[in-house]
Design an enzyme around this catalytic site. Structure first.
Site, PDB file in Angstrom:
ATOM      1  NE  ARG A 131     -17.638 -12.628 -26.525  1.00  0.00           N
ATOM      2  CZ  ARG A 131     -16.491 -13.237 -26.826  1.00  0.00           C
ATOM      3  NH1 ARG A 131     -15.982 -14.133 -26.018  1.00  0.00           N
ATOM      4  NH2 ARG A 131     -15.861 -12.935 -27.951  1.00  0.00           N
ATOM      5  CG  ASN A 181     -10.436  -9.600 -22.017  1.00  0.00           C
ATOM      6  OD1 ASN A 181      -9.403  -8.952 -21.853  1.00  0.00           O
ATOM      7  ND2 ASN A 181     -10.500 -10.655 -22.811  1.00  0.00           N
ATOM      8  CB  CYS A 195      -3.270  -9.395 -22.772  1.00  0.00           C
ATOM      9  SG  CYS A 195      -4.088  -9.583 -24.374  1.00  0.00           S
ATOM     10  CG  HIS A 222      -7.460  -6.226 -26.246  1.00  0.00           C
ATOM     11  ND1 HIS A 222      -8.679  -6.838 -26.091  1.00  0.00           N
ATOM     12  CD2 HIS A 222      -6.534  -7.187 -25.975  1.00  0.00           C
ATOM     13  CE1 HIS A 222      -8.500  -8.111 -25.731  1.00  0.00           C
ATOM     14  NE2 HIS A 222      -7.200  -8.334 -25.648  1.00  0.00           N
ATOM     15  CE1 TYR A 274     -10.144  -7.769 -29.211  1.00  0.00           C
ATOM     16  CE2 TYR A 274      -7.842  -8.462 -29.204  1.00  0.00           C
ATOM     17  CZ  TYR A 274      -9.176  -8.718 -28.914  1.00  0.00           C
ATOM     18  OH  TYR A 274      -9.531  -9.908 -28.343  1.00  0.00           O
TER      19      TYR A 274
END
Length: 434
Positions: free
Chosen positions: A97, A151, A172, A202, A251
């Site tokens: 990440r 995700n 989510c 998102h 987002y």
């Protein structure tokens, strides 16, 4: 209601989120008796699995419910005969990440784990692993529901819908969080509110906000009663919101305020690092807390990790499938014509009636015409990403990246693709066959 007891397998059981899920199972036990809870992880996660599993066992013992918590590094053992399989895994862990966030920023591009190049590479790493898990489910628990939290949830769920026979739903925490805020803003019970979401994971817009049957969307946008409760979600230019006629998911800041968000990320990089760096510090603290043999409940500090209402959303969905509750939840499901300008086999995020046979998506009342282009563009990139993840085709990956709205030009896309493929080589063997 059915009295059948349940076996639940959690793939990625050593996650710092797991205590929240365990808390949910404990609270719901009277109506949804989970008798076997299997926490599965990989070798590299052995220590975290042990820490989290032992905390889960203490939580169950304190609650006095007969849930047997098992820990295993053999996911097939966890999956065999399961009624529900949940996936909350991170291929490459936080180090991957961190690269997803840092490398794009070095090219002057948004670095984020679920959108843009970061989201794409998280998907490229995750999709093959999830599909491998699906092959185990098809063999060992063909009647099970796969509930995916990994995700980018929409892309992963779409990959399963297209490339396996497993019954799957993506989940989510944003929609359930918005619903809670809506109820709080107008001082009503959650059962009295129903926001309508149009879009994909998102990348959705709230296009209606019913409170006791009356649409309060305009009141929320214009301010007044609901403004304070929605301050974090409505931190937008007032004129823009009024003309948009919808409330964008948080987002969408990356798309509507790209330069501002990039500037903030670059500034944070100099001080606290990216979100991965922050989460790393939070998780280190959490696992130290989890080790305490006197701890037998979810610690307050877990709220800093993000993912609020994760366990509530998860347990609510399982309960509705188990008990055929036919309530309305916002889920990631196959489009099937709900959004007419997206492919039928695309994954969308929509309100659904949840039955024992699965979710039934509800038709949308309206989709503002001005959101269609962005929605279509991002969904096309997501579908290309799935195709690239399955095939290992660099050309398809390049097209997915170069056509993403957050990528400034082809040269940047090509440079990012080369650097991020090399950085993820250990997790993307498909792209290095030759």
């Amino acid at each position: 209601m059915s009295k059948k007891t349940l076996k639940v397998a959690v793939i990625g059981g050593g996650s710092s989120y797991t205590p929240e899920l365990v808390e949910g199972f404990i609270r719901a036990f009277g109506e949804m008796p989970v008798r076997e809870l299997w926490l599965a992880d990989i070798g590299e996660g052995r220590q975290k699995l042990q820490i989290v599993g032992e905390l889960a066992q203490r939580m169950v013992a304190k609650a006095g419910v007969p849930i047997k918590v098992n820990m295993t590094l053999n996911r097939r053992e966890a999956i065999a005969g399961a009624d529900f399989v949940t996936t909350q895994l991170r291929v490459g862990m936080l180090a991957a990440r961190r690269r997803d966030e840092h490398i794009p920023l070095s090219h002057g591009v948004i670095g984020q784990e679920t959108t843009g190049p970061g989201g794409m590479f998280k998907a490229l790493r995750t999709v093959p692993v999830i599909l491998d898990i699906c092959r185990d489910i098809e063999e060992l628990a063909p009647a099970a529901w796969l509930l995916n939290f990994s995700n980018p949830a929409g892309i992963v769920t779409e990959a399963v819908l297209k490339h396996s026979n497993v019954k799957t739903i993506g989940l989510c925490n944003l929609p359930i969080g918005f619903r809670k805020h809506l109820a709080k803003a107008f001082g009503v019970h959650e059962s009295g509110v129903l926001p309508e979401f149009a879009g994909i994971n998102h990348l959705h817009w709230v296009t209606a906000a019913y409170v006791n049957g009356e649409d309060k969307l305009r009141e929320l946008i214009d301010g007044g009663k609901g403004q304070a409760a929605f301050a974090p979600a409505l931190d937008w230019d007032a004129d823009f919101l009024k003309s948009l006629g919808a409330i964008p998911a948080p987002y969408l800041r990356y798309y509507y305020m790209t330069d501002t968000m990039l500037g903030e990320q670059l500034e944070q990089l100099k001080t606290n690092g990216t979100r991965a760096d922050v989460v790393g510090r939070v998780e280190a603290e959490l696992y130290e807390l989890y080790k305490d043999v006197n701890l037998d409940e979810k610690p307050k500090q877990l709220e800093q990790r993000g993912g609020a209402y994760y366990s509530e959303a998860a347990v609510k969905l399982m309960h509705s499938l188990y008990a055929d509750k036919r309530d309305i939840q916002t889920l990631n499901v196959k489009n099937g014509g709900i959004i007419s300008f997206l492919p039928e086999d695309a994954c969308i995020e929509a309100n659904c009636v949840v039955t024992a046979q699965g979710p039934i998506p509800l038709s949308l009342q309206r989709i503002p015409r001005h959101i269609k282009g962005l929605l279509h563009a991002v969904k096309a990139c997501e579908s290309l990403t799935i195709e690239a993840a399955v095939s290992g085709d660099r050309g398809i990956a390049l097209q997915a990246l170069v056509h993403h709205p957050l990528i400034p030009d082809m040269n940047t896309a090509k440079a990012l693709l080369d650097e991020m493929l090399e950085a993820n080589k250990a997790y993307l063997p498909n792209f290095f066959k030759r």
